[in-house]
Design an enzyme around this catalytic site. Structure first.
Site, PDB file in Angstrom:
ATOM      1  CD  GLN A   1      -2.915  -0.986   2.384  1.00 56.46           C
ATOM      2  OE1 GLN A   1      -2.688  -0.315   3.381  1.00 56.46           O
ATOM      3  NE2 GLN A   1      -4.059  -1.628   2.224  1.00 56.46           N
ATOM      4  CD1 TRP A   2       5.286   4.100   2.039  1.00 53.47           C
ATOM      5  CD2 TRP A   2       4.804   3.295   4.070  1.00 53.47           C
ATOM      6  NE1 TRP A   2       5.898   4.897   2.959  1.00 53.47           N
ATOM      7  CE2 TRP A   2       5.621   4.432   4.208  1.00 53.47           C
ATOM      8  CE3 TRP A   2       4.387   2.622   5.207  1.00 53.47           C
ATOM      9  CZ2 TRP A   2       6.015   4.916   5.460  1.00 53.47           C
ATOM     10  CZ3 TRP A   2       4.783   3.102   6.439  1.00 53.47           C
ATOM     11  CH2 TRP A   2       5.581   4.242   6.565  1.00 53.47           C
TER      12      TRP A   2
ATOM     13  NE  ARG B   1      -1.974   4.890   1.755  1.00 50.34           N
ATOM     14  CZ  ARG B   1      -2.577   3.935   1.069  1.00 50.34           C
ATOM     15  NH1 ARG B   1      -3.507   3.184   1.628  1.00 50.34           N
ATOM     16  NH2 ARG B   1      -2.282   3.737  -0.197  1.00 50.34           N
TER      17      ARG B   1
ATOM     18  CB  SER C   1      18.550  -6.793  -1.583  1.00 50.86           C
ATOM     19  OG  SER C   1      18.584  -7.843  -2.530  1.00 50.86           O
TER      20      SER C   1
ATOM     21  CG  LEU D   1       6.283  19.205   5.042  1.00 45.50           C
ATOM     22  CD1 LEU D   1       6.195  18.110   6.100  1.00 45.50           C
ATOM     23  CD2 LEU D   1       6.673  20.531   5.709  1.00 45.50           C
TER      24      LEU D   1
HETATM   25  C1  LIG Z   1      -8.241   4.336   1.627  1.00 48.11           C
HETATM   26  C2  LIG Z   1      -7.511   3.989   0.342  1.00 48.11           C
HETATM   27  C3  LIG Z   1      -7.965   2.969  -0.456  1.00 48.11           C
HETATM   28  C4  LIG Z   1      -7.292   2.622  -1.646  1.00 48.11           C
HETATM   29  N1  LIG Z   1      -7.743   1.584  -2.415  1.00 48.11           N
HETATM   30  C5  LIG Z   1      -7.056   1.243  -3.527  1.00 48.11           C
HETATM   31  C6  LIG Z   1      -7.477   0.132  -4.351  1.00 48.11           C
HETATM   32  O1  LIG Z   1      -8.451  -0.530  -4.055  1.00 48.11           O
HETATM   33  N2  LIG Z   1      -6.744  -0.188  -5.451  1.00 48.11           N
HETATM   34  C7  LIG Z   1      -5.644   0.527  -5.816  1.00 48.11           C
HETATM   35  O2  LIG Z   1      -5.018   0.215  -6.828  1.00 48.11           O
HETATM   36  N3  LIG Z   1      -5.224   1.584  -5.081  1.00 48.11           N
HETATM   37  C8  LIG Z   1      -5.895   1.947  -3.949  1.00 48.11           C
HETATM   38  N4  LIG Z   1      -5.447   2.997  -3.194  1.00 48.11           N
HETATM   39  C9  LIG Z   1      -4.239   3.725  -3.623  1.00 48.11           C
HETATM   40  C10 LIG Z   1      -4.592   5.083  -4.237  1.00 48.11           C
HETATM   41  O3  LIG Z   1      -5.392   4.932  -5.398  1.00 48.11           O
HETATM   42  C11 LIG Z   1      -3.296   5.834  -4.612  1.00 48.11           C
HETATM   43  O4  LIG Z   1      -2.562   5.061  -5.537  1.00 48.11           O
HETATM   44  C12 LIG Z   1      -2.422   6.078  -3.410  1.00 48.11           C
HETATM   45  O5  LIG Z   1      -3.182   6.609  -2.358  1.00 48.11           O
HETATM   46  C13 LIG Z   1      -1.303   7.022  -3.773  1.00 48.11           C
HETATM   47  O6  LIG Z   1      -1.850   8.272  -4.029  1.00 48.11           O
HETATM   48  P1  LIG Z   1      -1.238   9.250  -5.118  1.00 48.11           P
HETATM   49  O7  LIG Z   1      -1.149   8.591  -6.444  1.00 48.11           O
HETATM   50  O8  LIG Z   1      -2.031  10.515  -5.036  1.00 48.11           O
HETATM   51  O9  LIG Z   1       0.223   9.494  -4.465  1.00 48.11           O
HETATM   52  P2  LIG Z   1       1.610   9.712  -5.203  1.00 48.11           P
HETATM   53  O10 LIG Z   1       1.958   8.559  -6.046  1.00 48.11           O
HETATM   54  O11 LIG Z   1       2.585  10.101  -4.123  1.00 48.11           O
HETATM   55  O12 LIG Z   1       1.361  10.930  -6.136  1.00 48.11           O
HETATM   56  C14 LIG Z   1       1.096  12.229  -5.595  1.00 48.11           C
HETATM   57  C15 LIG Z   1       0.463  13.038  -6.712  1.00 48.11           C
HETATM   58  O13 LIG Z   1       1.434  13.196  -7.747  1.00 48.11           O
HETATM   59  C16 LIG Z   1       0.790  13.099  -9.000  1.00 48.11           C
HETATM   60  N5  LIG Z   1       1.386  11.972  -9.732  1.00 48.11           N
HETATM   61  C17 LIG Z   1       2.291  11.076  -9.265  1.00 48.11           C
HETATM   62  N6  LIG Z   1       2.657  10.217 -10.214  1.00 48.11           N
HETATM   63  C18 LIG Z   1       1.937  10.539 -11.302  1.00 48.11           C
HETATM   64  C19 LIG Z   1       1.826  10.005 -12.610  1.00 48.11           C
HETATM   65  N7  LIG Z   1       2.564   8.982 -13.011  1.00 48.11           N
HETATM   66  N8  LIG Z   1       0.981  10.587 -13.456  1.00 48.11           N
HETATM   67  C20 LIG Z   1       0.229  11.642 -13.088  1.00 48.11           C
HETATM   68  N9  LIG Z   1       0.267  12.199 -11.865  1.00 48.11           N
HETATM   69  C21 LIG Z   1       1.106  11.658 -10.985  1.00 48.11           C
HETATM   70  C22 LIG Z   1      -0.696  12.931  -8.743  1.00 48.11           C
HETATM   71  O14 LIG Z   1      -1.291  14.193  -8.710  1.00 48.11           O
HETATM   72  C23 LIG Z   1      -0.728  12.357  -7.362  1.00 48.11           C
HETATM   73  O15 LIG Z   1      -1.936  12.598  -6.645  1.00 48.11           O
HETATM   74  C24 LIG Z   1      -6.118   3.355  -2.030  1.00 48.11           C
HETATM   75  C25 LIG Z   1      -5.670   4.414  -1.207  1.00 48.11           C
HETATM   76  C26 LIG Z   1      -6.346   4.732  -0.046  1.00 48.11           C
HETATM   77  C27 LIG Z   1      -5.825   5.852   0.813  1.00 48.11           C
END
Ligand SMILES: Cc1cc2nc3c(=O)[nH]c(=O)nc-3n(C[C@H](O)[C@H](O)[C@H](O)COP(=O)(O)OP(=O)(O)OC[C@H]3O[C@@H](n4cnc5c(N)ncnc54)[C@H](O)[C@@H]3O)c2cc1C
Length: 301
Positions: A109-110, A223, A122, A213
């Site tokens: 998840q992280w 999270r 590794s 940050l």
């Molecule tokens: C309660 C909960 C339930 C979830 N359930 C699921 C699930 O069922 N299945 C699943 O697959 N995931 C799930 N997730 C994961 C979720 O969909 C996100 O992948 C995860 O929270 C990371 O968020 P993020 O992509 O915004 O973060 P980061 O990857 O840190 O990205 C931060 C921001 O940077 C931008 N960014 C980063 N990389 C890109 C890129 N390549 N292209 C465009 N913009 C980018 C976006 O604006 C993004 O919001 C869940 C998350 C939570 C918190």
């Protein structure tokens, strides 16, 4: 065991040898440096390094030649303004590097948070420790009946005992086979990179995780939230405590605007305005779906 006596001795030695620096130092963070904070049954988080403090956010926002700070109130006001208006880049000037020990299913998840730098232990070179996450009895819960993504009441009685037995027994058996397969005692020994595929997802892994940050706040918003799975939330909660000491003004603004705040749609704002004028608004007259209305009621109480 989250930290062995040898590892603790290494940490103590680092803490016993401070070095002078011209860099900005966050007093609240210095107390946390290198220390391990236990999470779950064998996990931890510890701060390896950091860059910047509240003043560094203001310094970047003002593109200053000097410290960039004015007064505490002035800086706090600026930080709150930046947070309120989503001016995110000044927050990216601060960074934190953590050492995290966590179960593999939490790591999955992280790692979805892509805006960080990661280096993981590794299991191709090294042998994984015999350490598995086994939930406390009150965390061994049934599938939620109202939320497909969550858990409900704790399991009880014979079922709880049986599930615990499965978790412990299966992990032990898989690890025994892992150890047997990689052993070169009287046999060739399977490569570690292959043998590890037999290990369960509750085995612990470790990584160094560096993030700025702004993106850390994004991670914590998702999270350290009640919707996040308990096993990742406890890590986020522990990180929150460290961040509150590191950048108190920025963390205060984050708590206020992000963790405690809410985003309202234009329909929701319209409903609030109508309510303030004394109109009795219902889901049917709100223009919102049932789900939206439920969440809206959750916000306005
Ligand atoms: C309660 C909960 C339930 C979830 N359930 C699921 C699930 O069922 N299945 C699943 O697959 N995931 C799930 N997730 C994961 C979720 O969909 C996100 O992948 C995860 O929270 C990371 O968020 P993020 O992509 O915004 O973060 P980061 O990857 O840190 O990205 C931060 C921001 O940077 C931008 N960014 C980063 N990389 C890109 C890129 N390549 N292209 C465009 N913009 C980018 C976006 O604006 C993004 O919001 C869940 C998350 C939570 C918190």
């Amino acid at each position: 065991m989250p930290i062995t006596p040898d590892q603790q001795a290494e940490i103590d030695e680092l803490r016993a040898n401070p070095k002078p620096t011209l860099r900005a130092v966050a007093e609240g963070m210095e107390g946390h440096l290198y220390k391990a904070y236990d999470v779950l049954d064998h996990g931890f988080i510890r701060v390896i390094d950091y860059m910047g403090d509240d003043a560094a956010i203001c310094q970047a926002a003002r593109v200053s030649y000097g410290k960039g700070t004015k007064s505490v109130q002035n800086d706090e006001g600026l930080i709150r303004y930046l947070m309120r208006h989503w001016h995110s880049t000044p927050f990216e000037m601060c960074e934190i590097k953590l050492h995290v020990k966590l179960p593999v299913f939490v790591a999955r998840q992280w790692i979805r948070h892509r805006t960080a730098n990661v280096n993981e232990y590794s299991a191709r070179y090294s042998i994984l420790d015999r350490e598995f996450y086994i939930p406390e009895p009150d965390k061994l819960a049934a599938q939620s009946v109202i939320n497909n993504q969550g858990r409900g009441e704790a399991l009880t009685g014979e079922e709880a005992a049986r599930v615990l037995e499965y978790l412990k027994g299966d992990a032990a058996r898989c690890y025994d086979h892992y150890a047997e397969m990689i052993s070169d005692d009287g046999q060739q020994g399977l490569a570690r990179e292959l043998a590890r595929m037999n290990l369960p997802a509750n085995i612990y892994t470790q990584w160094y995780w560096k993030v700025d940050l702004h993106n850390l706040f994004h991670f914590l918003r998702l999270r350290a939230d009640s919707h996040a799975q308990y096993e990742i939330r406890v890590y986020a909660d522990e990180i929150c405590k460290v961040v509150a000491d590191w950048v108190p003004a920025a963390y205060g603004a984050f708590e206020d605007y992000r963790m405690g705040g809410a985003t309202l749609s234009s329909k929701a704002i319209d409903c609030v305005r109508r309510m303030l004028k004394g109109e009795e608004v219902t889901q049917e007259t709100s223009g919102m779906s049932k789900g939206e209305w439920r969440e809206f009621e959750g916000i306005i109480g």
